[in-house]
Each structure stands twice: as C-alpha cells, then as structure tokens.
Design a protein around this motif. Structure first.
Motif, PDB file in Angstrom:
ATOM      1  N   PHE A   1      39.245  41.305  30.178  1.00  0.00           N
ATOM      2  CA  PHE A   1      40.147  40.319  30.767  1.00  0.00           C
ATOM      3  C   PHE A   1      39.692  39.978  32.181  1.00  0.00           C
ATOM      4  CE2 PHE A   1      43.627  39.139  33.493  1.00  0.00           C
ATOM      5  CZ  PHE A   1      44.233  38.113  32.786  1.00  0.00           C
ATOM      6  N   GLY A   2      39.471  40.993  32.996  1.00  0.00           N
ATOM      7  CA  GLY A   2      39.061  40.772  34.386  1.00  0.00           C
ATOM      8  C   GLY A   2      37.774  39.980  34.498  1.00  0.00           C
ATOM      9  N   ASN A   3      36.845  40.236  33.599  1.00  0.00           N
ATOM     10  CA  ASN A   3      35.584  39.498  33.597  1.00  0.00           C
ATOM     11  C   ASN A   3      35.753  38.089  33.053  1.00  0.00           C
ATOM     12  OD1 ASN A   3      34.030  41.579  34.729  1.00  0.00           O
ATOM     13  ND2 ASN A   3      33.868  42.578  32.744  1.00  0.00           N
ATOM     14  N   ASP A   4      36.478  37.943  31.938  1.00  0.00           N
ATOM     15  CA  ASP A   4      36.653  36.632  31.315  1.00  0.00           C
ATOM     16  C   ASP A   4      37.459  35.673  32.186  1.00  0.00           C
ATOM     17  OD1 ASP A   4      35.222  37.633  29.185  1.00  0.00           O
ATOM     18  OD2 ASP A   4      36.984  37.895  27.887  1.00  0.00           O
ATOM     19  N   TYR A   5      38.396  36.195  32.937  1.00  0.00           N
ATOM     20  CA  TYR A   5      39.213  35.359  33.825  1.00  0.00           C
ATOM     21  C   TYR A   5      38.608  35.271  35.231  1.00  0.00           C
ATOM     22  CZ  TYR A   5      43.034  34.355  30.631  1.00  0.00           C
ATOM     23  OH  TYR A   5      43.793  33.853  29.589  1.00  0.00           O
ATOM     24  N   GLY A   6      37.524  36.010  35.487  1.00  0.00           N
ATOM     25  CA  GLY A   6      36.829  35.949  36.763  1.00  0.00           C
ATOM     26  C   GLY A   6      37.554  36.625  37.905  1.00  0.00           C
TER      27      GLY A   6
ATOM     28  N   ASN B   1      38.838  43.008  55.075  1.00  0.00           N
ATOM     29  CA  ASN B   1      37.403  43.158  54.839  1.00  0.00           C
ATOM     30  C   ASN B   1      36.962  42.251  53.690  1.00  0.00           C
ATOM     31  OD1 ASN B   1      37.024  45.307  56.773  1.00  0.00           O
ATOM     32  ND2 ASN B   1      38.141  46.611  55.337  1.00  0.00           N
ATOM     33  N   PRO B   2      35.775  41.649  53.807  1.00  0.00           N
ATOM     34  CA  PRO B   2      35.292  40.746  52.755  1.00  0.00           C
ATOM     35  C   PRO B   2      35.176  41.456  51.406  1.00  0.00           C
ATOM     36  CG  PRO B   2      33.902  40.599  54.705  1.00  0.00           C
ATOM     37  CD  PRO B   2      34.835  41.760  54.923  1.00  0.00           C
ATOM     38  N   ALA B   3      35.529  40.715  50.359  1.00  0.00           N
ATOM     39  CA  ALA B   3      35.406  41.202  48.985  1.00  0.00           C
ATOM     40  C   ALA B   3      35.137  39.994  48.100  1.00  0.00           C
ATOM     41  CB  ALA B   3      36.685  41.915  48.551  1.00  0.00           C
ATOM     42  N   ASN B   4      34.528  40.241  46.977  1.00  0.00           N
ATOM     43  CA  ASN B   4      34.197  39.172  46.039  1.00  0.00           C
ATOM     44  C   ASN B   4      34.688  39.528  44.649  1.00  0.00           C
ATOM     45  OD1 ASN B   4      32.381  37.383  47.732  1.00  0.00           O
ATOM     46  ND2 ASN B   4      31.378  39.369  47.985  1.00  0.00           N
ATOM     47  N   THR B   5      34.957  38.494  43.879  1.00  0.00           N
ATOM     48  CA  THR B   5      35.293  38.690  42.478  1.00  0.00           C
ATOM     49  C   THR B   5      34.063  38.359  41.630  1.00  0.00           C
ATOM     50  OG1 THR B   5      36.104  36.436  42.205  1.00  0.00           O
ATOM     51  CG2 THR B   5      37.728  38.108  42.867  1.00  0.00           C
TER      52      THR B   5
ATOM     53  N   ALA C   1      34.108  42.446  42.299  1.00  0.00           N
ATOM     54  CA  ALA C   1      32.684  42.734  42.079  1.00  0.00           C
ATOM     55  C   ALA C   1      32.191  43.794  43.051  1.00  0.00           C
ATOM     56  CB  ALA C   1      31.856  41.459  42.252  1.00  0.00           C
ATOM     57  N   ASP C   2      32.925  43.992  44.145  1.00  0.00           N
ATOM     58  CA  ASP C   2      32.528  44.941  45.181  1.00  0.00           C
ATOM     59  C   ASP C   2      33.778  45.417  45.911  1.00  0.00           C
ATOM     60  OD1 ASP C   2      33.218  42.750  46.832  1.00  0.00           O
ATOM     61  OD2 ASP C   2      31.137  42.137  47.041  1.00  0.00           O
ATOM     62  N   SER C   3      33.631  46.136  46.973  1.00  0.00           N
ATOM     63  CA  SER C   3      34.712  46.664  47.822  1.00  0.00           C
ATOM     64  C   SER C   3      35.274  47.959  47.247  1.00  0.00           C
ATOM     65  CB  SER C   3      35.849  45.639  48.012  1.00  0.00           C
ATOM     66  OG  SER C   3      36.714  45.609  46.893  1.00  0.00           O
ATOM     67  N   ALA C   4      36.236  48.521  47.942  1.00  0.00           N
ATOM     68  CA  ALA C   4      36.877  49.757  47.496  1.00  0.00           C
ATOM     69  C   ALA C   4      37.614  49.568  46.177  1.00  0.00           C
ATOM     70  CB  ALA C   4      37.848  50.255  48.574  1.00  0.00           C
ATOM     71  N   PHE C   5      37.950  48.322  45.837  1.00  0.00           N
ATOM     72  CA  PHE C   5      38.672  48.027  44.592  1.00  0.00           C
ATOM     73  C   PHE C   5      37.740  47.555  43.469  1.00  0.00           C
ATOM     74  CE2 PHE C   5      43.317  47.091  46.029  1.00  0.00           C
ATOM     75  CZ  PHE C   5      43.429  48.370  46.539  1.00  0.00           C
ATOM     76  N   GLU C   6      36.447  47.804  43.598  1.00  0.00           N
ATOM     77  CA  GLU C   6      35.483  47.349  42.600  1.00  0.00           C
ATOM     78  C   GLU C   6      35.958  47.684  41.185  1.00  0.00           C
ATOM     79  OE1 GLU C   6      30.718  47.696  41.562  1.00  0.00           O
ATOM     80  OE2 GLU C   6      31.513  48.692  43.332  1.00  0.00           O
ATOM     81  N   THR C   7      35.946  46.718  40.329  1.00  0.00           N
ATOM     82  CA  THR C   7      36.359  46.681  38.924  1.00  0.00           C
ATOM     83  C   THR C   7      37.869  46.501  38.729  1.00  0.00           C
ATOM     84  OG1 THR C   7      36.657  49.032  38.338  1.00  0.00           O
ATOM     85  CG2 THR C   7      34.390  48.128  38.236  1.00  0.00           C
TER      86      THR C   7
END
Length: 168
Positions: free
Chosen positions: A113-118, A9-13, A122-128
């Motif tokens: 870390f997750g934000n600074d390294y990109g 399923n599509p997901a984005n960072t 940003a979404d999906s069941a694994f958001e954050t």
C-alpha cells in the motif's frame, strides 16, 4: 518523490500520491481481527483514507479521534485509518479510546500500500512507515482529493477532506 519534513528534518517518500480523477490503486490490508480487506470490499462507498505513521503518536491518534467523530455524521462513507501498526496495537488503541466509526487497517504484511500510493518514507527515522496523507475516493473509485502533509507532526486539513466527501 515528495519532499516533506519529520520534526523539521528533510524526509522523502517513495513516490507521489495518486493523481486526482484517476482510479484509486487497489490494495489489500489487514484488519484488527487479522482478516484481509481490499479496496473492492468498499465499492459503492465514498472513502477517506487517513494515512499516518503510527497510532501511538499524538498527531496520528488525534486524526483517528477526529475522523471517528466526523464519520458518524457522514452517509455512505467509510473512514479507513491506515498505518503499518500491528493490528493488535490498532485494536488496543480503538478499545481504549472507544473508537467505533472508522476501519483500522494495517500495511504491515507487505508494505505494498505504502509503495503503490507513494506514501512510504524512503528515508529518515521513519523509513518504510507511512507518511501523513489524506486520499478521498468517490463512489465510483475515482480520487477526488489528496493531501500530503508537509510536516509529519502537523494535522491534515480535516475540513478539506470532509468538504471533498460532501461534494463527491
């Protein structure tokens, strides 16, 4: 923003991995003993940042085992296994698996870390949570290799990461 998949399923960072030949972004993460560690604590070492969603999933656990095995063969190199797992879960896993050659680090406190390294979803069941990535840093702090795994369930390219360390 990287477009990847999670179980097909599509997901984005939240962003893109840092660019090659740039300085690795600074970070502060939590060790299994709840102390903090930063990028500067690893100065003068080559680094493999093995970034993943959770050590409690099969592929993530396999990547920690694989890098633990490979780390014993590498000189002046630290393998940092980074997730948002609580440090207690990371310590439990390492104890049960006999993992001793990697540093388990958690981004659970701030998520910076997750934000600074990109790499944070940003979404999906694994958001954050953190997406599966590899970042290799040379002794001067420059990024020499990155990989954003396109399907989260797939393993990273261990050989490419290890070759980057050997050639750094």
């Amino acid at each position: 923003m990287a477009s990847i998949t999670l179980g097909g399923n599509p997901a984005n960072t939240v962003g893109e991995l840092p660019s090659l030949n740039t300085n690795a972004p600074s970070f502060t993460l939590t060790k299994s003993d709840l102390s903090e560690v930063s990028l500067s604590d690893y100065s003068d070492h080559k680094l493999v940042l093995n970034i993943f969603p959770s050590v409690d999933t099969g592929t993530c656990a396999k990547s920690v085992r694989q890098f633990n095995e490979e780390a014993a063969k590498l000189e002046n190199t630290k393998i940092l296994c980074i997730s948002k797992d609580l440090p207690f879960a990371q310590a439990r896993f390492c104890g049960a698996e006999g993992i001793e050659n990697v540093d388990m680090l958690s981004d659970y406190k701030s998520g910076n870390f997750g934000n600074d390294y990109g790499v944070a979803f940003a979404d999906s069941a694994f958001e954050t949570l953190l997406s599966r990535c590899i970042v290799v840093v040379d002794e001067s702090g420059k990024i020499v290799h990155t990989e954003q795994v396109s399907e989260t369930a797939d393993e990273p390219n261990y050989k490419a990461a290890l070759d980057a360390i050997l050639n750094a």
